[in-house]
Design a protein around this motif. Structure first.
Motif, PDB file in Angstrom:
ATOM      1  N   MET A  17     -12.924   2.454  -5.009  1.00 22.77           N
ATOM      2  CA  MET A  17     -13.270   2.118  -6.391  1.00 22.77           C
ATOM      3  C   MET A  17     -12.194   2.627  -7.358  1.00 22.77           C
ATOM      4  N   ALA A  18     -11.688   3.852  -7.124  1.00 23.61           N
ATOM      5  CA  ALA A  18     -10.638   4.410  -7.992  1.00 23.61           C
ATOM      6  C   ALA A  18      -9.373   3.556  -7.926  1.00 23.61           C
ATOM      7  N   ILE A  19      -9.006   3.096  -6.731  1.00 25.23           N
ATOM      8  CA  ILE A  19      -7.829   2.231  -6.587  1.00 25.23           C
ATOM      9  C   ILE A  19      -8.044   0.920  -7.324  1.00 25.23           C
ATOM     10  N   ARG A  20      -9.208   0.315  -7.130  1.00 27.75           N
ATOM     11  CA  ARG A  20      -9.481  -0.976  -7.790  1.00 27.75           C
ATOM     12  C   ARG A  20      -9.514  -0.828  -9.320  1.00 27.75           C
ATOM     13  N   MET A  21     -10.116   0.245  -9.803  1.00 27.06           N
ATOM     14  CA  MET A  21     -10.153   0.478 -11.252  1.00 27.06           C
ATOM     15  C   MET A  21      -8.748   0.747 -11.796  1.00 27.06           C
ATOM     16  N   PHE A  22      -7.947   1.494 -11.064  1.00 24.65           N
ATOM     17  CA  PHE A  22      -6.573   1.770 -11.464  1.00 24.65           C
ATOM     18  C   PHE A  22      -5.795   0.460 -11.580  1.00 24.65           C
ATOM     19  N   GLY A  71      -4.864   8.763   5.294  1.00 24.82           N
ATOM     20  CA  GLY A  71      -4.493   8.138   4.025  1.00 24.82           C
ATOM     21  C   GLY A  71      -4.905   6.686   4.010  1.00 24.82           C
ATOM     22  N   TYR A  72      -4.247   5.931   3.165  1.00 24.76           N
ATOM     23  CA  TYR A  72      -4.568   4.509   3.017  1.00 24.76           C
ATOM     24  C   TYR A  72      -3.285   3.704   2.892  1.00 24.76           C
ATOM     25  N   TYR A  73      -3.362   2.454   3.343  1.00 27.19           N
ATOM     26  CA  TYR A  73      -2.313   1.476   3.099  1.00 27.19           C
ATOM     27  C   TYR A  73      -2.897   0.431   2.163  1.00 27.19           C
ATOM     28  N   LEU A  74      -2.161   0.110   1.124  1.00 28.04           N
ATOM     29  CA  LEU A  74      -2.509  -1.022   0.267  1.00 28.04           C
ATOM     30  C   LEU A  74      -1.520  -2.124   0.589  1.00 28.04           C
ATOM     31  N   LYS A  75      -2.032  -3.346   0.767  1.00 26.47           N
ATOM     32  CA  LYS A  75      -1.173  -4.485   1.078  1.00 26.47           C
ATOM     33  C   LYS A  75      -1.499  -5.650   0.159  1.00 26.47           C
ATOM     34  N   TRP A  76      -0.436  -6.288  -0.321  1.00 30.73           N
ATOM     35  CA  TRP A  76      -0.555  -7.490  -1.130  1.00 30.73           C
ATOM     36  C   TRP A  76       0.132  -8.602  -0.349  1.00 30.73           C
ATOM     37  N   GLN A  83      -4.982  -6.889  -7.652  1.00 29.82           N
ATOM     38  CA  GLN A  83      -5.781  -6.188  -6.655  1.00 29.82           C
ATOM     39  C   GLN A  83      -5.128  -6.364  -5.282  1.00 29.82           C
ATOM     40  N   PRO A  84      -5.066  -5.295  -4.480  1.00 26.03           N
ATOM     41  CA  PRO A  84      -4.497  -5.447  -3.138  1.00 26.03           C
ATOM     42  C   PRO A  84      -5.333  -6.410  -2.296  1.00 26.03           C
ATOM     43  N   THR A 131       6.334 -10.401   4.693  1.00 27.56           N
ATOM     44  CA  THR A 131       5.103 -11.148   4.432  1.00 27.56           C
ATOM     45  C   THR A 131       4.221 -10.543   3.350  1.00 27.56           C
ATOM     46  N   HIS A 132       4.546  -9.318   2.922  1.00 25.91           N
ATOM     47  CA  HIS A 132       3.664  -8.660   1.971  1.00 25.91           C
ATOM     48  C   HIS A 132       4.351  -7.451   1.344  1.00 25.91           C
ATOM     49  N   ALA A 133       3.841  -7.062   0.194  1.00 23.02           N
ATOM     50  CA  ALA A 133       4.229  -5.785  -0.406  1.00 23.02           C
ATOM     51  C   ALA A 133       3.219  -4.759   0.074  1.00 23.02           C
ATOM     52  N   PHE A 134       3.609  -3.506   0.088  1.00 24.52           N
ATOM     53  CA  PHE A 134       2.702  -2.482   0.590  1.00 24.52           C
ATOM     54  C   PHE A 134       3.054  -1.134  -0.018  1.00 24.52           C
ATOM     55  N   VAL A 135       2.089  -0.240   0.018  1.00 25.98           N
ATOM     56  CA  VAL A 135       2.320   1.146  -0.370  1.00 25.98           C
ATOM     57  C   VAL A 135       1.453   2.019   0.528  1.00 25.98           C
ATOM     58  N   ASP A 136       2.011   3.143   0.947  1.00 20.81           N
ATOM     59  CA  ASP A 136       1.346   4.105   1.830  1.00 20.81           C
ATOM     60  C   ASP A 136       0.879   5.265   0.963  1.00 20.81           C
ATOM     61  N   LEU A 137      -0.415   5.517   0.935  1.00 18.50           N
ATOM     62  CA  LEU A 137      -0.977   6.580   0.101  1.00 18.50           C
ATOM     63  C   LEU A 137      -1.379   7.773   0.966  1.00 18.50           C
ATOM     64  N   ASP A 138      -0.764   8.911   0.707  1.00 21.16           N
ATOM     65  CA  ASP A 138      -1.137  10.164   1.366  1.00 21.16           C
ATOM     66  C   ASP A 138      -2.102  10.901   0.445  1.00 21.16           C
ATOM     67  N   ILE A 139      -3.334  10.455   0.440  1.00 22.48           N
ATOM     68  CA  ILE A 139      -4.366  10.966  -0.458  1.00 22.48           C
ATOM     69  C   ILE A 139      -4.555  12.471  -0.294  1.00 22.48           C
ATOM     70  N   TYR A 140      -4.399  12.975   0.909  1.00 21.34           N
ATOM     71  CA  TYR A 140      -4.648  14.394   1.189  1.00 21.34           C
ATOM     72  C   TYR A 140      -3.709  15.318   0.428  1.00 21.34           C
ATOM     73  N   HIS A 141      -2.662  14.784  -0.196  1.00 23.92           N
ATOM     74  CA  HIS A 141      -1.744  15.583  -1.019  1.00 23.92           C
ATOM     75  C   HIS A 141      -2.112  15.531  -2.501  1.00 23.92           C
TER      76      HIS A 141
END
Length: 166
Positions: A108-113, A131-136, A121-122, A85-95
């Motif tokens: 904001m950094a994700i949206r600007m990127f 961390g964060y999950y981005l989903k489209w 935009q996700p 149902t969607h594309a996704f990426v798992d971000l381990d920001i702490y690394h």
């Protein structure tokens, strides 16, 4: 698209996910995977119609992961994928060097990127605890026959978001 094909597509994908606002396949299974105290993963399989109840009643204090696709059989092997149902990426920001960012700064950094790199935009940016999950989300689930295209999309998203810990 012919009227008959369009009608069939609407009938196959007429369920709606009230939690993530996405079209769902009409049938299938999904899994909720819970980390155990010894570092293992406990996988529970549910019917698609149970999703809303399970997700609103599961223990929010446990480290849990929902399968990102839907399956024809009661396991999450790739051969049993019926719809995505969607594309996704798992971000381990702490690394990354962005570990000190506040939530607002990171979003904001994700949206600007995405803007700078011409990436759509996700639909969702979800904080996962560390961390964060981005989903489209897609308008309609992708059928199994497009699994190769889906895998290529995920690979490219991981490459593009490497600086965010993908």
């Amino acid at each position: 698209m012919g009227a008959l094909k369009q009608q069939k597509l609407q009938l196959e994908f007429d369920l709606f996910d009230p939690i993530e606002s996405r079209q769902l396949p009409k049938f299938g299974y999904w899994t909720l995977n819970t980390k155990t105290n010894n570092g293992g993963l406990w996988q529970r399989v549910y019917k698609l119609g149970q999703m809303e109840y399970v997700l609103t009643h599961c223990n929010k204090d446990r480290d849990q992961y929902m399968s990102q696709a839907f399956f024809a059989k009661q396991n999450r092997r790739a051969i049993n994928v019926t719809a995505i149902t969607h594309a996704f990426v798992d971000l381990d920001i702490y690394h990354t060097d962005k570990a000190h960012f506040t939530h607002d700064q990171l979003v904001m950094a994700i949206r600007m990127f995405c803007e700078d790199e011409n990436i759509p935009q996700p639909t969702m940016i979800i904080f996962s605890g560390r961390g964060y999950y981005l989903k489209w989300m897609w308008c309609h689930p992708l059928p199994r026959k497009l699994a190769g295209m889906f895998a290529a999309i995920l690979k490219r998203l991981i490459e593009r978001f490497e600086e965010f810990g993908a």
